[in-house]
Write an enzyme that holds these catalytic residues in place. Structure first.
Site, mmCIF file in Angstrom:
data_model
loop_
_atom_site.group_PDB
_atom_site.id
_atom_site.type_symbol
_atom_site.label_atom_id
_atom_site.label_comp_id
_atom_site.label_asym_id
_atom_site.label_seq_id
_atom_site.Cartn_x
_atom_site.Cartn_y
_atom_site.Cartn_z
ATOM 1 C CE LYS A 178 -4.287 -1.687 2.071
ATOM 2 N NZ LYS A 178 -5.305 -1.480 3.106
ATOM 3 C CG ASP B 236 -8.308 0.882 3.250
ATOM 4 O OD1 ASP B 236 -9.089 0.059 2.728
ATOM 5 O OD2 ASP B 236 -7.065 0.789 3.156
#
Ligand code: ATR
Length: 277
Positions: free
Chosen positions: A66, A102
């Site tokens: 990420k 997220d």
């Protein structure tokens, strides 16, 4: 020819994203396929090059890529840049653009379950890792009033607080301090890996002082009910697990790729079925 989407990570074999997104594509009549790709750290740059060369239309990024993916992208949106992590990449005319869904996925799921606006509540985040960071910054960007952070290593909580580019009233606590002050919070968010399968009988807090009208949100979804959720329920608090966050981050990624908002309830049902609950 259908479009190709996917997720890259290591490990990736047990990802629930392919089932969730392929169901959304077929239920919406979109000619596309979503595939899990096992990519280790060493192969990340080559994988990104290859995905661009074959015209992958969009993909998700998970552990451990990420953060490492950021310099390999053509552009990264301001929130994902601040968070320092990308979980969604969109191919726009051959350019790979990175986003982070997220935090927004978490807040949508929380809002839905909580049943009233959350930004003016007194919120405590437990943990200061990658997931906490995405949630904290997104709260900040959306104008949350008070979001405190408690962490095993207080310096990490302080660093998270001080690095946030958005205005938010925050105190950083040790776990012991948080334990004592727990009655101050309307919403408690558990972002550490404590309680995750297979070590299911662990909890980062005892919750002695949690209020009976508090709400505890654990971002873990396996097991579906973590130890801390069980403890919170004993005090009369309402709880939720991480399934909604997972479904909503997926629905938001899907929308960025296709312009269509996939049904998060349907996505959640797929995840629930796969987890056997
Ligand atoms: P993620 O990216 O999934 O959030 P991470 O970045 O590894 O994972 O963050 C893990 C978080 O869980 C951190 O806040 C970590 O606390 P430290 O900053 O003190 O390391 C917390 N954590 C992990 N294991 C823990 C444990 N056994 N007890 C308390 N906190 C723990």
């Amino acid at each position: 020819m259908g479009k190709l989407y996917g997720v890259i990570g290591d490990p990736i074999a047990h990802s629930l994203s392919p089932a969730m997104h392929n169901d959304a594509f077929s239920s919406l009549g979109i000619n596309a396929h979503y595939q899990a790709f096992h990519v280790n750290r060493e192969n990340l740059p080559a994988a990104i090059k290859g995905m661009k060369a074959i015209g992958v239309a969009g993909f998700n990024v998970t552990i451990p890529h990420k953060t490492a993916i950021i310099p390999l992208l053509d552009e990264v949106d301001p929130l994902a840049t601040a968070i320092g992590a990308v979980n969604t990449v969109v191919n726009i005319n051959g350019r790979f653009i990175g986003y982070n869904t997220d935090g927004e996925g978490f807040i949508r799921g929380l809002h839905e379950e909580y049943g009233q606006p959350v930004l003016d509540k007194r919120i405590l985040i437990i943990g200061a890792g990658g997931a906490a960071r995405a949630i904290y910054y997104t709260f900040g960007q959306q104008g949350a009033k008070q979001v405190d952070i408690a962490n095993r290593t207080p310096d990490n909580a302080l660093q998270l607080k001080e690095s946030c580019p958005y205005l938010v009233e925050t105190a950083a606590f040790t776990m012991e301090e948080a334990e004592r002050n727990l009655a101050n919070y309307d919403i408690i968010i558990q972002t550490t890996s404590i309680g995750m399968s297979p070590k299911v009988n662990a909890s980062p807090l005892q919750l002695t002082n949690i209020r009976s009208d508090a709400f505890l949100s654990d971002i873990i979804y396996n097991p579906a009910e973590t130890f801390i959720m069980k403890e919170a329920k004993k005090h009369g608090a309402r709880v939720q697990n991480g399934m909604k966050m997972f479904a909503y981050q997926g629905a938001l990624a899907f929308e960025k790729w296709t312009g269509t908002y996939a049904d998060p309830k349907r996505m959640m049902k797929i995840v629930q079925e796969r987890l056997g609950g």
